[in-house]
Design an enzyme around this catalytic site. Structure first.
Site, PDB file in Angstrom:
ATOM      1  CG  HIS A 138      17.363  20.003 -35.200  1.00  0.00           C
ATOM      2  ND1 HIS A 138      18.015  18.902 -35.695  1.00  0.00           N
ATOM      3  CD2 HIS A 138      16.061  19.856 -35.555  1.00  0.00           C
ATOM      4  CE1 HIS A 138      17.151  18.127 -36.323  1.00  0.00           C
ATOM      5  NE2 HIS A 138      15.959  18.683 -36.248  1.00  0.00           N
ATOM      6  CB  SER A 190      21.639  18.237 -31.076  1.00  0.00           C
ATOM      7  OG  SER A 190      21.196  19.049 -32.125  1.00  0.00           O
ATOM      8  CB  SER A 223      21.033  19.459 -36.583  1.00  0.00           C
ATOM      9  OG  SER A 223      20.720  18.975 -35.294  1.00  0.00           O
ATOM     10  CG  ASP A 240      12.709  17.845 -33.537  1.00  0.00           C
ATOM     11  OD1 ASP A 240      12.201  16.968 -34.270  1.00  0.00           O
ATOM     12  OD2 ASP A 240      13.124  18.924 -33.985  1.00  0.00           O
ATOM     13  CD  GLU A 295       9.373  21.695 -33.393  1.00  0.00           C
ATOM     14  OE1 GLU A 295       8.857  22.013 -32.307  1.00  0.00           O
ATOM     15  OE2 GLU A 295       9.601  22.507 -34.300  1.00  0.00           O
ATOM     16  CG  ASN A 314       4.087  17.861 -36.971  1.00  0.00           C
ATOM     17  OD1 ASN A 314       4.955  18.488 -37.544  1.00  0.00           O
ATOM     18  ND2 ASN A 314       3.202  17.111 -37.616  1.00  0.00           N
ATOM     19  CE  LYS A 316       6.749  21.614 -36.847  1.00  0.00           C
ATOM     20  NZ  LYS A 316       7.055  20.715 -37.954  1.00  0.00           N
ATOM     21  CG  ASP A 375       8.500  24.063 -39.342  1.00  0.00           C
ATOM     22  OD1 ASP A 375       8.986  23.489 -40.312  1.00  0.00           O
ATOM     23  OD2 ASP A 375       9.026  24.051 -38.219  1.00  0.00           O
ATOM     24  CG  ASN A 376       5.366  21.043 -41.980  1.00  0.00           C
ATOM     25  OD1 ASN A 376       5.915  21.516 -40.987  1.00  0.00           O
ATOM     26  ND2 ASN A 376       4.799  19.851 -41.968  1.00  0.00           N
ATOM     27  CB  CYS A 394       9.813  23.644 -47.247  1.00  0.00           C
ATOM     28  SG  CYS A 394      10.119  22.395 -45.979  1.00  0.00           S
ATOM     29  CG  HIS A 420      11.291  13.062 -41.175  1.00  0.00           C
ATOM     30  ND1 HIS A 420      11.411  14.237 -40.473  1.00  0.00           N
ATOM     31  CD2 HIS A 420      11.795  12.092 -40.387  1.00  0.00           C
ATOM     32  CE1 HIS A 420      11.939  13.977 -39.294  1.00  0.00           C
ATOM     33  NE2 HIS A 420      12.177  12.684 -39.211  1.00  0.00           N
ATOM     34  CG  HIS A 431      12.328  25.678 -41.613  1.00  0.00           C
ATOM     35  ND1 HIS A 431      12.699  25.257 -42.859  1.00  0.00           N
ATOM     36  CD2 HIS A 431      11.268  24.931 -41.264  1.00  0.00           C
ATOM     37  CE1 HIS A 431      11.872  24.308 -43.253  1.00  0.00           C
ATOM     38  NE2 HIS A 431      11.005  24.078 -42.301  1.00  0.00           N
ATOM     39  CB  SER A 462       7.831  25.723 -34.714  1.00  0.00           C
ATOM     40  OG  SER A 462       7.617  25.859 -36.086  1.00  0.00           O
ATOM     41  CD  GLN A 476       7.986  21.879 -28.736  1.00  0.00           C
ATOM     42  OE1 GLN A 476       7.609  21.664 -27.590  1.00  0.00           O
ATOM     43  NE2 GLN A 476       8.325  20.902 -29.562  1.00  0.00           N
TER      44      GLN A 476
HETATM   45  P1  NAI Z   1       1.968  15.842 -46.246  1.00  0.00           P
HETATM   46  O1  NAI Z   1       1.429  14.538 -45.818  1.00  0.00           O
HETATM   47  O2  NAI Z   1       1.144  17.084 -46.142  1.00  0.00           O
HETATM   48  O3  NAI Z   1       2.485  15.760 -47.778  1.00  0.00           O
HETATM   49  C1  NAI Z   1       3.134  14.674 -48.369  1.00  0.00           C
HETATM   50  C2  NAI Z   1       2.484  14.457 -49.730  1.00  0.00           C
HETATM   51  O4  NAI Z   1       3.233  13.474 -50.480  1.00  0.00           O
HETATM   52  C3  NAI Z   1       1.060  13.941 -49.627  1.00  0.00           C
HETATM   53  O5  NAI Z   1       0.169  14.786 -50.310  1.00  0.00           O
HETATM   54  C4  NAI Z   1       1.125  12.551 -50.246  1.00  0.00           C
HETATM   55  O6  NAI Z   1      -0.066  12.213 -50.938  1.00  0.00           O
HETATM   56  C5  NAI Z   1       2.304  12.668 -51.189  1.00  0.00           C
HETATM   57  N1  NAI Z   1       2.942  11.396 -51.530  1.00  0.00           N
HETATM   58  C6  NAI Z   1       3.124  10.320 -50.727  1.00  0.00           C
HETATM   59  N2  NAI Z   1       3.761   9.338 -51.377  1.00  0.00           N
HETATM   60  C7  NAI Z   1       3.983   9.796 -52.634  1.00  0.00           C
HETATM   61  C8  NAI Z   1       4.622   9.239 -53.774  1.00  0.00           C
HETATM   62  N3  NAI Z   1       5.110   8.009 -53.747  1.00  0.00           N
HETATM   63  N4  NAI Z   1       4.682   9.994 -54.898  1.00  0.00           N
HETATM   64  C9  NAI Z   1       4.158  11.248 -54.931  1.00  0.00           C
HETATM   65  N5  NAI Z   1       3.546  11.823 -53.871  1.00  0.00           N
HETATM   66  C10 NAI Z   1       3.467  11.103 -52.727  1.00  0.00           C
HETATM   67  O7  NAI Z   1       3.300  16.036 -45.402  1.00  0.00           O
HETATM   68  P2  NAI Z   1       4.183  17.379 -45.310  1.00  0.00           P
HETATM   69  O8  NAI Z   1       3.783  18.145 -44.110  1.00  0.00           O
HETATM   70  O9  NAI Z   1       4.212  18.041 -46.627  1.00  0.00           O
HETATM   71  O10 NAI Z   1       5.606  16.740 -44.991  1.00  0.00           O
HETATM   72  C11 NAI Z   1       6.251  15.932 -45.958  1.00  0.00           C
HETATM   73  C12 NAI Z   1       7.561  15.420 -45.369  1.00  0.00           C
HETATM   74  O11 NAI Z   1       8.439  16.530 -45.117  1.00  0.00           O
HETATM   75  C13 NAI Z   1       7.381  14.716 -44.019  1.00  0.00           C
HETATM   76  O12 NAI Z   1       8.221  13.592 -44.005  1.00  0.00           O
HETATM   77  C14 NAI Z   1       7.845  15.746 -43.005  1.00  0.00           C
HETATM   78  O13 NAI Z   1       8.332  15.151 -41.831  1.00  0.00           O
HETATM   79  C15 NAI Z   1       8.925  16.470 -43.778  1.00  0.00           C
HETATM   80  N6  NAI Z   1       9.215  17.837 -43.354  1.00  0.00           N
HETATM   81  C16 NAI Z   1      10.465  18.311 -43.641  1.00  0.00           C
HETATM   82  C17 NAI Z   1      10.828  19.580 -43.278  1.00  0.00           C
HETATM   83  C18 NAI Z   1      12.198  20.068 -43.565  1.00  0.00           C
HETATM   84  O14 NAI Z   1      12.606  21.103 -43.025  1.00  0.00           O
HETATM   85  N7  NAI Z   1      12.979  19.417 -44.400  1.00  0.00           N
HETATM   86  C19 NAI Z   1       9.892  20.480 -42.579  1.00  0.00           C
HETATM   87  C20 NAI Z   1       8.578  19.906 -42.377  1.00  0.00           C
HETATM   88  C21 NAI Z   1       8.270  18.633 -42.753  1.00  0.00           C
END
Ligand code: NAI
Length: 478
Positions: free
Chosen positions: A53, A76, A81, A139, A201, A226, A231, A235-236, A240, A346, A399, A407, A411
């Protein structure tokens, strides 16, 4: 110096430069790396193709890589983004002018078409003097995929025919490789030979890398940025925690205090989201499928329930799972009038937008860009943020700098590690060594006034660690 580039408008450079200057102040990790490595320039000779991005924070990353000796070309990793003023400022550079740009070649603007997106990705791997990139900073894995698939299809002598199964994006991607093969049938084979390593990333890109490594197809060493602690646990979670609320406020400006909010998923992202909503005074209900995370949520004081049982009570719904169909059309039809629904995980399919659109008699009204009211036949309506895509990027600016400093310091260190230690890493996927993860965290302490306690030699021996770290075993979870 002449810079080749493709950005929206170089006249935006001054505005971008002001934002970059403020961001530098909030990115002590990257500034500490400039201080430490600015003289020795460990990235001299590195030609880095960056696909991430093109934001103000990324501009600080790019200029850090350059300060460490690298040549860089940037695109990007998402068609929407780019912050155009940041892209312009990077091209113009500190010493250039819009008429005489002196900075880094950037190929990115907000609102690229898919063919334009893939052309930009090709541009970053191709150096003007006939050379190619020798490092990738990725990324989501698109630049890495271009090199791998391009080489695979070159070796096969052709790009597979387009089928009905192909997504629009994959069709465009195949067209690009067909075109490059016509002008140079061994282009991606040559690029693949040059690349010394990739640093990745995100979860999606890391997932692709592990698949390539498992099937023995990975062409160069890869660093999984990641899963550095500094990170994903920052970040997560904290990213958020900041940008979820920002997105909801900018989109709707509803008072969150006193409202009932459902957070689907209690992983790193869900933990940050739930905390920030509670901080606003919301009553937060968590849904989870994992007993460990469900228990954590309960012990943190949240009600844990099934969506079906609370869907009619909540005012706001946020998905954080990385799973699909978490909020289905029948759930949305059962929500309160004017309930707000958004996704910060995601993928686009956590909320079943396709199913919602198919409900008989439903209508969609744009309140403003990225905010839509969907009205059911009975007159009740719900508000969907960012069409079900990432609301913190769609409704806000993602973020903030301080968290991205972690993060992006990861990198930068990962780039130094792979570039300067060629031969020490196999064609496999690695995470940052723990002492480097600790180094990144350490670089952010002073800015927050943190006074770290130092172990005595005797204490270190008692714990079985070195005074200078690492302080935890590999399996420690933080
Ligand atoms: P994580 O794996 O730590 O957490 C996801 C949680 O959702 C897990 O505890 C899992 O058990 C639960 N889950 C899965 N399916 C479910 C369902 N059907 N109902 C209820 N709970 C369910 O992953 P993390 O790090 O929290 O990331 C989550 C998502 O957010 C990923 O797709 C990641 O790529 C994305 N993300 C987005 C960011 C943003 O800026 N928008 C930043 C960082 C990550």
């Amino acid at each position: 110096m002449s810079v080749d580039f493709q950005v929206a408008d170089l006249a935006l450079a001054q505005a971008g430069r002001h934002q970059i200057r403020l961001a530098e102040h909030e990115m002590p990790g990257l500034m500490a790396l400039r201080e430490e490595y600015g003289e020795s320039k460990p990235l001299s000779g590195a030609r880095i193709a960056g696909s991430l991005h093109m934001t103000v924070q990324t501009a600080v990353l790019i200029e850090t890589l350059v300060a460490l000796g690298a040549q860089v070309r940037w695109a990007s990793c998402n068609i929407y983004s780019t912050q155009d003023e940041a892209a312009a400022a990077v091209v113009v550079g500190r010493d250039g002018t819009p008429q005489d740009p002196q900075g880094v070649p950037v190929f990115a603007w907000k609102g690229e078409t898919l063919p334009e997106y893939w052309d930009c990705t090709e541009q970053i791997l191709t150096w003007p003097n006939g050379e190619f990139a020798n490092m990738i900073l990725d990324d989501g894995g698109d630049a890495t995929m271009l090199v791998h698939k391009g080489r695979e299809w070159e070796l096969a002598g052709q790009v597979p025919a387009t089928t009905d199964e192909d997504s629009e994006e994959f069709t465009v991607f195949k067209a690009l490789v067909r075109r490059t093969m016509e002008s140079d049938p061994t282009k991606w084979t040559k690029v693949a030979e040059q690349i010394k390593g990739v640093t990745e990333e995100t979860t999606t890109g890391v997932h692709r890398l592990y698949e390539l490594a498992r099937s023995g197809e990975l062409l160069f060493p890869a660093m999984n940025v990641n899963d550095a602690v500094t990170k994903s646990k920052f970040d997560n979670k904290y990213g958020c925690r900041h940008s979820l609320i920002d997105g909801i406020n900018r989109a709707t400006d509803v008072l969150i205090g006193g409202k009932t909010v459902v957070v689907a998923g209690y992983g790193d992202v869900g933990k940050g989201c739930a905390e920030s909503l509670r901080g606003q005074g919301a009553r937060v209900i968590v849904t989870e499928i994992d007993p460990i995370c469900a228990l954590q949520a309960a012990m943190d004081g949240y009600q844990v329930a099934r969506l079906e049982d609370v869907v009619g009570q909540a005012d706001i719904f946020v998905t954080t799972t990385g799973c699909f169909d978490v909020i289905r059309a029948d759930h949305m039809a059962a929500m309160k009038n004017k309930a707000i629904v958004g996704n910060i995980g995601h993928f686009d399919n956590e909320i079943d937008m396709a199913g919602l659109a198919k409900i008989p008699g439903i209508t969609k009204t744009e309140i403003k860009p990225q905010v839509h009211e969907w009205t059911f036949e009975n007159g009740s309506s719900i508000i969907i943020l960012s069409e079900g895509r990432l609301l913190n990027l769609g409704n806000a600016t993602g973020h903030p700098s301080f968290v991205m400093s972690n993060s992006f310091a990861d990198q930068t260190i990962a780039q130094i590690e792979l570039f300067t230690k060629q031969g020490e890493y196999d064609k496999d996927v690695y995470v940052l060594p723990k002492h480097l993860d600790e180094k990144v965290a350490r670089a952010h302490l002073a800015a927050l006034g943190v006074q770290l306690t130092e172990l005595t030699k005797a204490q270190a021996e008692y714990l079985g660690v070195d005074v200078a770290g690492p302080y935890k075993p590999e399996h420690y979870r933080y």
